[in-house]
Structure formats: structure tokens, C-alpha cells
Design an enzyme around this catalytic site. Structure first.
Site, PDB file in Angstrom:
ATOM      1  N   LYS A  23      37.944  37.414  34.409  1.00  0.00           N
ATOM      2  CA  LYS A  23      38.584  37.555  35.713  1.00  0.00           C
ATOM      3  C   LYS A  23      37.572  37.942  36.789  1.00  0.00           C
ATOM      4  O   LYS A  23      37.521  37.346  37.861  1.00  0.00           O
ATOM      5  CB  LYS A  23      39.678  38.618  35.621  1.00  0.00           C
ATOM      6  CG  LYS A  23      40.161  39.143  36.971  1.00  0.00           C
ATOM      7  CD  LYS A  23      41.168  40.272  36.788  1.00  0.00           C
ATOM      8  CE  LYS A  23      41.565  40.888  38.110  1.00  0.00           C
ATOM      9  NZ  LYS A  23      40.787  42.066  38.460  1.00  0.00           N
ATOM     10  N   ASN A  24      36.756  38.965  36.516  1.00  0.00           N
ATOM     11  CA  ASN A  24      35.872  39.471  37.571  1.00  0.00           C
ATOM     12  C   ASN A  24      34.745  38.492  37.894  1.00  0.00           C
ATOM     13  O   ASN A  24      34.237  38.477  39.008  1.00  0.00           O
ATOM     14  CB  ASN A  24      35.324  40.853  37.197  1.00  0.00           C
ATOM     15  CG  ASN A  24      36.411  41.918  37.257  1.00  0.00           C
ATOM     16  OD1 ASN A  24      37.454  41.701  37.866  1.00  0.00           O
ATOM     17  ND2 ASN A  24      36.185  43.048  36.620  1.00  0.00           N
ATOM     18  N   ARG A  98      42.244  41.990  46.544  1.00  0.00           N
ATOM     19  CA  ARG A  98      40.978  42.647  46.829  1.00  0.00           C
ATOM     20  C   ARG A  98      39.777  41.702  46.658  1.00  0.00           C
ATOM     21  O   ARG A  98      38.802  41.790  47.393  1.00  0.00           O
ATOM     22  CB  ARG A  98      40.845  43.837  45.881  1.00  0.00           C
ATOM     23  CG  ARG A  98      39.636  44.672  46.068  1.00  0.00           C
ATOM     24  CD  ARG A  98      39.749  45.919  45.240  1.00  0.00           C
ATOM     25  NE  ARG A  98      40.760  46.820  45.783  1.00  0.00           N
ATOM     26  CZ  ARG A  98      40.520  47.654  46.763  1.00  0.00           C
ATOM     27  NH1 ARG A  98      39.344  47.711  47.331  1.00  0.00           N
ATOM     28  NH2 ARG A  98      41.460  48.447  47.203  1.00  0.00           N
ATOM     29  N   ASP A 122      44.454  47.128  43.050  1.00  0.00           N
ATOM     30  CA  ASP A 122      44.870  48.209  42.165  1.00  0.00           C
ATOM     31  C   ASP A 122      44.998  49.550  42.860  1.00  0.00           C
ATOM     32  O   ASP A 122      44.236  49.867  43.755  1.00  0.00           O
ATOM     33  CB  ASP A 122      43.802  48.394  41.079  1.00  0.00           C
ATOM     34  CG  ASP A 122      44.146  47.627  39.835  1.00  0.00           C
ATOM     35  OD1 ASP A 122      45.328  47.325  39.666  1.00  0.00           O
ATOM     36  OD2 ASP A 122      43.246  47.347  39.045  1.00  0.00           O
ATOM     37  N   ASP A 320      36.392  49.692  32.917  1.00  0.00           N
ATOM     38  CA  ASP A 320      37.622  48.971  32.608  1.00  0.00           C
ATOM     39  C   ASP A 320      38.070  49.148  31.160  1.00  0.00           C
ATOM     40  O   ASP A 320      39.215  48.845  30.827  1.00  0.00           O
ATOM     41  CB  ASP A 320      37.448  47.472  32.898  1.00  0.00           C
ATOM     42  CG  ASP A 320      37.484  47.175  34.387  1.00  0.00           C
ATOM     43  OD1 ASP A 320      37.930  48.048  35.152  1.00  0.00           O
ATOM     44  OD2 ASP A 320      37.072  46.076  34.783  1.00  0.00           O
ATOM     45  N   MET A 342      33.881  56.869  37.443  1.00  0.00           N
ATOM     46  CA  MET A 342      33.779  55.985  38.600  1.00  0.00           C
ATOM     47  C   MET A 342      35.057  55.862  39.431  1.00  0.00           C
ATOM     48  O   MET A 342      35.002  55.535  40.602  1.00  0.00           O
ATOM     49  CB  MET A 342      33.287  54.606  38.156  1.00  0.00           C
ATOM     50  CG  MET A 342      31.803  54.665  37.769  1.00  0.00           C
ATOM     51  SD  MET A 342      31.256  53.283  36.744  1.00  0.00           S
ATOM     52  CE  MET A 342      31.156  51.969  37.939  1.00  0.00           C
TER      53      MET A 342
END
Length: 435
Positions: A23-24, A98, A122, A320, A342
């Protein structure tokens, strides 16, 4: 697609599962198609909400989109409609995603102007965008913010390369600045650059398009600006967060699972981190094989102190996957401290695990101590709501290991990041349905 999952847990699963495209990585790669007017073909695109929404935004923006087959698209940005970017529709569409922030760098590089609504995404605490804007301004863009309409705009007659020291190694921030710098005049150096595999993928793709980027994989990127970029083909890596999730799922459900085509060399310390929790896994070519095991024992540090697992920018452990580590630790033998550095509200889903019978002490918004139950007391099924995309997946794993029935509401948070997750789990023997 708002709905709920109903899960009857406590079943052992078995079989093979193939991770989706990352996804990223997809969010970065899809923004990069704006940098050329030639066709760019991208394969292994995950069919998930966030990515599909970005593809729709590109379509509204005038990019020609051809679907070649499932997850395989060709994009051609040779006739861009700038009116859309200034429209009310884009303010609405862009704000919901985002990842659309990464359209700024390419727009600026190729068209000299860029616009962006305040983004959503998110709810995991503050995720500042300062890194993006500071970097683009340092390359010569002028920045303005319309606070009545929550709209950012950037413009630049020309971008000029320079030395940029990022205050945080933001992946999306680095990606945005790289995409702006590839066609800037002269040399740009980015220090404290993110060096995630997904960012390396973006840089390699840009180089195939004619960019001149060196230092890929390190935290110092050097970019010699070029006049023009051409088309290319790109295949995305498998999603490492999903790979880590399946490792955790196998351990929690005492299942024998093979995760296919994981691209081992790009997994960093993810496999070792799960091994520290006592999970056996072995490399078989490009696959990960996880045998069914009754118990897994958390290792201690060499001096006998309690294991801490914390996140760090790549090549450290990805934030994640901390929610997965936390869930898996609930049934391990031993104790572990999970330290989420983070993001500040990613641990707030632990109350749901405590409701299910997990032994967790939430020390503060960043740290939780997990006392493992060693599978002696299974978690109990319950009804819960998924707060964000990664916690949603962690709760799903908890529910699959729990005794009895669980209901997870707000599952569009899971669908945002995982393609057909219920179908792929059913293929392993899971009792999960959408209601």
C-alpha cells in the site's frame, strides 16, 4: 463498504497465502506517473480503498488510465486538467486521503504549481506535514495557506537544487522532495532521507524514467536534475506489514502457513523480531514457512532483562507492525515491553485486548507491557470497533485466535489497507464472514 466481520475463533488454519502489493509503495508510485507525459505501467497494485481512491483522483485530474488486468494499470498524464485541482470536488476528494499529499512534488516539478486540501487519514495522533512543505520551499517554491478553505498552494517559476537536511526521516516527505528535485536545476542532496524499501523502489523507478538519483538505500540521496522524464514499467513489492501480520497470525492460531513471494531481502529485521518472540520461521527460497507450534517463548536480552520491541525509522522495525507484535505477545511465554515511539495514540486499542482477557499494562501512551498467557488461557471473543487500519488487523488476528464469536465493526478501516482479507483468510480455513 461499511460493515462488520463476524469471526468464530480458535480454529487452526493451514495453507499458503500471497501478500498483496505494498500500500505505502503504491501511494508514492502512483503520484510519480504525473512526472512524464509518456505511459507508465504499474503492476501488483493492491485493490484497496486508499489506492483506488488515489487512482480515481488521477482520473479526475485528466490522467488516462487503462486497466490491463487485475492490479495492472497503465497511466498517461499527457493532458492534465488543472481546473479540477482548484475545484470543490478535489478539496473534498483530496482531503479524505493523506497519500494525496505526494501529488505536490510531481505537480510542482512538471507544472510549476500545486494545490492540496488539508488531508485526513488515520487517527493516530499528529502527523505533521511540515517536512513536505519545508523541503519544497527550500527547492524554491513559494507557499501559501488559505485558512478559510483549508487549502495549501505552492508555486515556482523554477526549482533549484540544494542541500536539504530533513528534521525527520519522513517517508512521504522524502518521496515528495525527491519527485520535485528530479527535474530541478542542478544538484539536490537530501540528508536524513527515509531509506525504506518503498522509497528505494520509487528512486529506482525514477532512474528508469531518466532521473539521476544516487545513494539509494542510504540516508543521503543525491539527485542531479534532468530536463525531462520518460515512461517506464514498474512492479511493486509485496506489503511487508501484511507479511508480518501473517507471521503473527500463524503463531496465534498454532497454524502451519507458508507466505509466498515475500521478497526476503527487503524485509529488514521483521523476521528476526518475530523470532525473538519465539516464533519459528524458515526461509524457503522467496517464501516464509511457519510450522504449527504449540508454544513460543520470548527471549530475554543477554543480561537477562526483559525484551523490548520498539519502532524506528528504516532499517529499524516498522511502527506499522508493533500492534501485531503486541497481540502476538499476549499468547507467548514470557514478558515483553512494546515501545511505540513514532505515533502517540497507536496503543489505545489495548483496552480491547484486555477485555478479551489479555494481560497488558498500558504504561503511558507510548509503552505497554505484555505478560504472555502461553496459550493456557485463550482470549475470549468480544465485540469491538477497529480504530485504525493497523490496529484493525491486529484485532482481527486476536479474534481469530480467541474462543467464541467476535464481531469487529468499522471494518472499512481494515478494507482501506487490506485486499479481500476475509476471502484470503477463508482460503486458509478461517471462519470469518462479512455481515
Amino acid at each position: 463498504m461499511n460493515g462488520s466481520f463476524q469471526i468464530r475463533g480458535g480454529k487452526r488454519l493451514s495453507g499458503e497465502i500471497t501478500p498483496q502489493g505494498a500500500k505505502n509503495e503504491a501511494l508514492q508510485i502512483l503520484c510519480a506517473v504525473l512526472l512524464t507525459e509518456e505511459p507508465v505501467r504499474v503492476k501488483n497494485i493492491p485493490d484497496i480503498h486508499d489506492v483506488n481512491r488515489l487512482i480515481e483522483i488521477l482520473g479526475d485530474f485528466g490522467v488516462k488510465i487503462t486497466k490491463n488486468s487485475h492490479g495492472d494499470f497503465t497511466f498517461q498524464a499527457n493532458n492534465i486538467n488543472f481546473d479540477y485541482i482548484k475545484s470543490k470536488e478535489f478539496k473534498k476528494d483530496g482531503a479524505k486521503l493523506r497519500g494525496s499529499i505526494m501529488l505536490l512534488g510531481p505537480m510542482l516539478a512538471r507544472f510549476g504549481e500545486a494545490y492540496m486540501p488539508t488531508p485526513g487519514g488515520d487517527k493516530i495522533g499528529r502527523r505533521r506535514l511540515d517536512t513536505h512543505f519545508q523541503g519544497l520551499v527550500e527547492l524554491g517554491a513559494s507557499f501559501s495557506y488559505d485558512d478559510e478553505n483549508f487549502f495549501y498552494s505552492l508555486s515556482a517559476k523554477e526549482l533549484v537544487g540544494k542541500f536539504i537536511h530533513l528534521e525527520e526521516a519522513s517517508v512521504t516527505g522524502t518521496a515528495n522532495i525527491v519527485m520535485a528535485a528530479v527535474m530541478a536545476k542542478g544538484k539536490t542532496r537530501i540528508y536524513n532521507a527515509a531509506c525504506e524499501p518503498y522509497l528505494q523502489q520509487l528512486c529506482k523507478m525514477l532512474n528508469r524514467m531518466g532521473a539521476n538519483i544516487s545513494g539509494i538505500g542510504s540516508n543521503l540521496l543525491t539527485i542531479e536534475g534532468v530536463e525531462i522524464l520518460s515512461g517506464t514499467e514498474h512492479t511493486m513489492l509485496p506489503d511487508m506489514v501484511e507479511i508480518g501480520s501473517w507471521i503473527g497470525l500463524a503463531a496465534m492460531t498454532k497454524s502451519e502457513i507458508t507466505i509466498k513471494n515475500v521478497n526476503w531481502n527487503q524485509l529488514g529485521i521483521i523476521p528476526q523480531t518475530f523470532q525473538k518472540l519465539g516464533i519459528q520461521l524458515e526461509r524457503r527460497g522467496e517464501d516464509i514457512y511457519i510450522p504449527a507450534q504449540e508454544n513460543y517463548k520470548i527471549s530475554k536480552f543477554i543480561d537477562g532483562s526483559i525484551l523490548t520491541v520498539s519502532d524506528a525509522p528504516w532499517p529499524g522495525f516498522t511502527p506499522d507492525l508493533l500492534s501485531i507484535i503486541l497481540v502476538v505477545a499476549t499468547q507467548a511465554k514470557g514478558t515483553v515491553l512494546v515501545h511505540q515511539k513514532m505515533f502517540e495514540s497507536r496503543l489505545f486499542f489495548v483496552d480491547k485486548l484486555i477485555d478479551m482477557g489479555a494481560q497488558i499494562i498500558l504504561c503511558d501512551p507510548h509503552r505497554a507491557t505484555v505478560v504472555g498467557l502461553n496459550h493456557e488461557f485463550p482470549l475470549r471473543g468480544t465485540t469491538m470497533v477497529s480504530p485504525d487500519i493497523r490496529a484493525g488487523n491486529a484485532l482481527l488476528i486476536a479474534a481469530l485466535s480467541a474462543e467464541g464469536k467476535s464481531i469487529i465493526h468499522n471494518i472499512e478501516q481494515i478494507d482501506r489497507g487490506y485486499e479481500n482479507i476475509d476471502g484470503r483468510l477463508r482460503a486458509l480455513g478461517a471462519d470469518i464472514e462479512r455481515i
